[in-house]
Design a protein around this motif. Sequence first.
Motif, PDB file in Angstrom:
ATOM      1  N   LEU A  86       0.952  -1.177   0.033  1.00  0.00           N
ATOM      2  CA  LEU A  86      -0.027  -0.048   0.176  1.00  0.00           C
ATOM      3  C   LEU A  86       1.049   1.376   0.001  1.00  0.00           C
ATOM      4  O   LEU A  86       0.686   2.279  -0.651  1.00  0.00           O
ATOM      5  N   THR A  87       2.007   1.327   0.856  1.00  0.00           N
ATOM      6  CA  THR A  87       2.668   2.288   0.659  1.00  0.00           C
ATOM      7  C   THR A  87       3.509   2.577  -0.445  1.00  0.00           C
ATOM      8  O   THR A  87       3.413   3.680  -0.936  1.00  0.00           O
ATOM      9  N   ILE A  88       3.958   1.628  -1.044  1.00  0.00           N
ATOM     10  CA  ILE A  88       4.800   1.808  -2.342  1.00  0.00           C
ATOM     11  C   ILE A  88       3.799   2.177  -3.449  1.00  0.00           C
ATOM     12  O   ILE A  88       4.034   3.235  -4.038  1.00  0.00           O
ATOM     13  N   GLU A  89       3.023   1.514  -3.529  1.00  0.00           N
ATOM     14  CA  GLU A  89       1.739   1.602  -4.615  1.00  0.00           C
ATOM     15  C   GLU A  89       1.280   3.133  -4.559  1.00  0.00           C
ATOM     16  O   GLU A  89       1.253   3.784  -5.407  1.00  0.00           O
ATOM     17  N   GLY A  90       0.630   3.122  -3.225  1.00  0.00           N
ATOM     18  CA  GLY A  90      -0.091   4.391  -2.829  1.00  0.00           C
ATOM     19  C   GLY A  90       0.634   5.609  -2.994  1.00  0.00           C
ATOM     20  O   GLY A  90       0.053   6.798  -3.368  1.00  0.00           O
ATOM     21  N   ALA A  91       1.946   5.741  -2.893  1.00  0.00           N
ATOM     22  CA  ALA A  91       2.763   6.890  -2.962  1.00  0.00           C
ATOM     23  C   ALA A  91       3.091   7.111  -4.097  1.00  0.00           C
ATOM     24  O   ALA A  91       3.375   8.344  -4.236  1.00  0.00           O
ATOM     25  N   ASN A  92       3.068   6.455  -4.953  1.00  0.00           N
ATOM     26  CA  ASN A  92       3.325   6.740  -6.664  1.00  0.00           C
ATOM     27  C   ASN A  92       2.755   7.866  -7.215  1.00  0.00           C
ATOM     28  O   ASN A  92       3.285   8.796  -7.511  1.00  0.00           O
ATOM     29  N   VAL A  93       1.390   8.119  -7.091  1.00  0.00           N
ATOM     30  CA  VAL A  93       0.731   9.188  -7.587  1.00  0.00           C
ATOM     31  C   VAL A  93       1.015  10.388  -6.888  1.00  0.00           C
ATOM     32  O   VAL A  93       1.212  11.276  -7.480  1.00  0.00           O
ATOM     33  N   PRO A  94       0.824  10.462  -5.666  1.00  0.00           N
ATOM     34  CA  PRO A  94       0.963  11.629  -5.214  1.00  0.00           C
ATOM     35  C   PRO A  94       2.249  12.069  -5.043  1.00  0.00           C
ATOM     36  O   PRO A  94       2.735  13.365  -5.339  1.00  0.00           O
ATOM     37  N   SER A  95       3.481  11.292  -5.046  1.00  0.00           N
ATOM     38  CA  SER A  95       4.779  11.754  -5.229  1.00  0.00           C
ATOM     39  C   SER A  95       5.106  12.413  -6.722  1.00  0.00           C
ATOM     40  O   SER A  95       5.675  13.283  -6.729  1.00  0.00           O
ATOM     41  N   ALA A  96       4.408  11.569  -7.717  1.00  0.00           N
ATOM     42  CA  ALA A  96       4.368  12.081  -9.166  1.00  0.00           C
ATOM     43  C   ALA A  96       4.030  13.620  -9.205  1.00  0.00           C
ATOM     44  O   ALA A  96       4.541  14.438  -9.923  1.00  0.00           O
TER      45      ALA A  96
END
Lengths: 478, 338
Positions: A86-96
Amino acid sequence: MNKTNGHNNEAILSLANNLRWEIGESFHDKLMESIFANATTIAQKSVTTPIEKPTFSFDRALDRIVTSPVLGFPMMFLILAVIFWLTIEGANVPSAMLASLLIDTFHPILKDFSLTIGLPWWLGGVLIDGAYLAGAWVISVMLPPMAIFFPLFTLLEDFGYLPRVAFNMDNLYRRAGAHGKQALTMAMGFGCNAAGVVAARVIDSPRERIIAIITNNFSLCNGRWPTQILIATIFIGGAVPAHLAGLVSAGAVVGIAVLGIVFSLVVSWALSRTVLKGEASAFSLELPPYRPPRVLRTLYTSLIDRTLIVLWRAVIFAIPAGIVIWLVSNITVGGESIAEIFINWVDPVSLIIGLNGVIILAYIIAIPANEIVIPTILMLTVLVTSMAGVGSGDGVMFELDSVTATEDILMAGGWTLLTGINLMLFSLLHNPCSTTIYTIYRETKSVKWTVVSTLLPVVMGIAVCFFLTQIWRLVVGN
Amino acid sequence: MVDPLASLIVGFIIILFLIWVYLPRKGLLVRLKRSKKNTHRVLIEDSLKHLYNCEYNGINCTLNSVAGNLSISADEASKVVKKLEELELITSHERGISLTPEGRAYALRIIRTHRLWEKYLADETSVGEEDWHIAAEEIEHHITPAQADALAAQIGNPVFDPHGDPIPSAKGDLPVKKGNVLNTLKMGEFARIIHIEDEPHAIYSQLVAAGLYPGMQVRMMESSKDRIKFLANGEEVVLAPLFAKNVTITPIKNETTVKGKFKSLSSLSVGEKGIVLGISKRCRGQQRRRLMDLGVVPGTEIEAEMKSIGGDPVAYRIRGASIALRKNQADKIYLINE
């Protein structure tokens, strides 16, 4: 009069001393026991308890599953895996989104603005390419994963599951001379080592707490996962047939993380038997009843107490480092930048341990956050090899969307499969980031333990890379 | 390019060198420290201690006993004794050697520091029982009386060391020797261990290994010149009379005697309950205070609630809370045997 008084006092004191010998050494315990016994009798007489409800039948049933030899560990790994996913997948979008906003949009705007108001180029470089870019980078890569990981982790803690994990893991950690709760601080360290160090407060025994703090850096933190994945994809995935590349490189990253866990156990074992042998140690672990997590409160505390404090510290350290990164690449002495001079100087030594001067310099100047190590390496490689058409200029960190383009830069920098493997190992075994070092000092209030936790991993990393490199060169050749 | 084989060899040599320097017990650093130990002052202080112990136990001291106790030659011992006489710390006469008042005060200062340090190690650190005496032997020569007083104040002015020896007060007072050796106990009599002699180390470590500690209740079963058999907290222990001489006991009067075998908390299976009888004396310092804070005191009912996956630790229900304890802790909590 006074004299006789003094005399009396002496006599009374020596009588008291003699009496203390007479009553024996278990006197204090006896006193405390009788107070407790008294209190219990009074409570039994005067306090009425409502008829026992079968309250913990649910708790007991759940505990039976959680501590069952068959289901216990698979359940634990599954839950942790889901949280990491969840952390890795979920962070992708807001990080980008943050990156495109802060780095791709604001950075050029600020640049243009500085030109319009006629800021000298070096001042614009220091402030915008150095300080602003480093701060923006740290925010965009650190904030989203932490904002997801910490609340999830805290929810599990609040529910009462994490103490059960410590309970189950204690058997292993006891053998390593550590506390079962170190399993939790270690898991927290996979999110952020600084947060893991703070989390070591839950360990109430001084020796075990210091062990947990020193070994937390062996948990591959959130800032190092992307480095591991990128390097494994390029070098390890590239070394095997294409249809196996994904599997093998993923296996290599997991292997590094597991190696980190092994190191943390081995180092705990060694520390508890050598330098920390005499420190006070006590064990007890409370297993609170399960309860529905208080979601809002958890969100608030984990965002304020963990995420924002850690992020704030990281930004504070990133800004001066950004300035340093820009300055070493732009100040020239005799036609060469300071960065190039340093890199040429340490290159021969770093080649012995299978790395190169660029990597060493990047790890020194990118100390505020592991997240900016790869951008710094790319920028420095372009600087040293004088590649044209890539990057955004001297001292301006960058990252590329394309793995192949990144590979081209690294290959131009003279990287081999061995360099890649060594970088993965060194990324696991090097000094903690400055945020973590500062946090360790704040938590231990001891220069000694801060220095130990800083230098121990880096010395281990150099040794591991050194021996691997020599053996590799003997067996495989260059 | 540096030759990999050469650098590999250099790397191994560096590692071996570091191991050689830092190895615990046998390394260069430890040996250097040890060689510094036998300085003049240390010999003087150790011999004073020995002479004081002889006096306390009512034995005559001779040059040979000094040499034996300090593991030095008779020649060296005579030099030390001569030096002590010059310093007016001892007087020698036909019956042996005895201490002057100054010598006695000096010896008591060293003994005070030694026992305070043992108490400190036992209560405030996790240094193993077998290492207390060795560590105190070293530190006693380096601590000033003022530092010793500060240490005493910090750990609550204790009056007994963990072996059951009284700690001399700052003024040098010490109570008269109490108790008898274990060998004197008659069949069937109850007594409490008040002291276990920590020298020589070989015998002391045997006694520790047998699980004996001051405060333990013993009951004599059989006493002959070949062996001494007794119950210690309900467990049968057999010692050679030579070993039993290092255990001092005092007969128990007016106290409820514990019959039969003690049951430890760790013997409960999940779901079973028990009433606490007490915490073993071997559980000290922080750990003991922690247990008492949690409510592990005589009379508390404890239920074994669940086992962790490895079987250790086990969670116990103590006064309404679930507390996980490791086996080596639960071993030290005794339950009433119903």
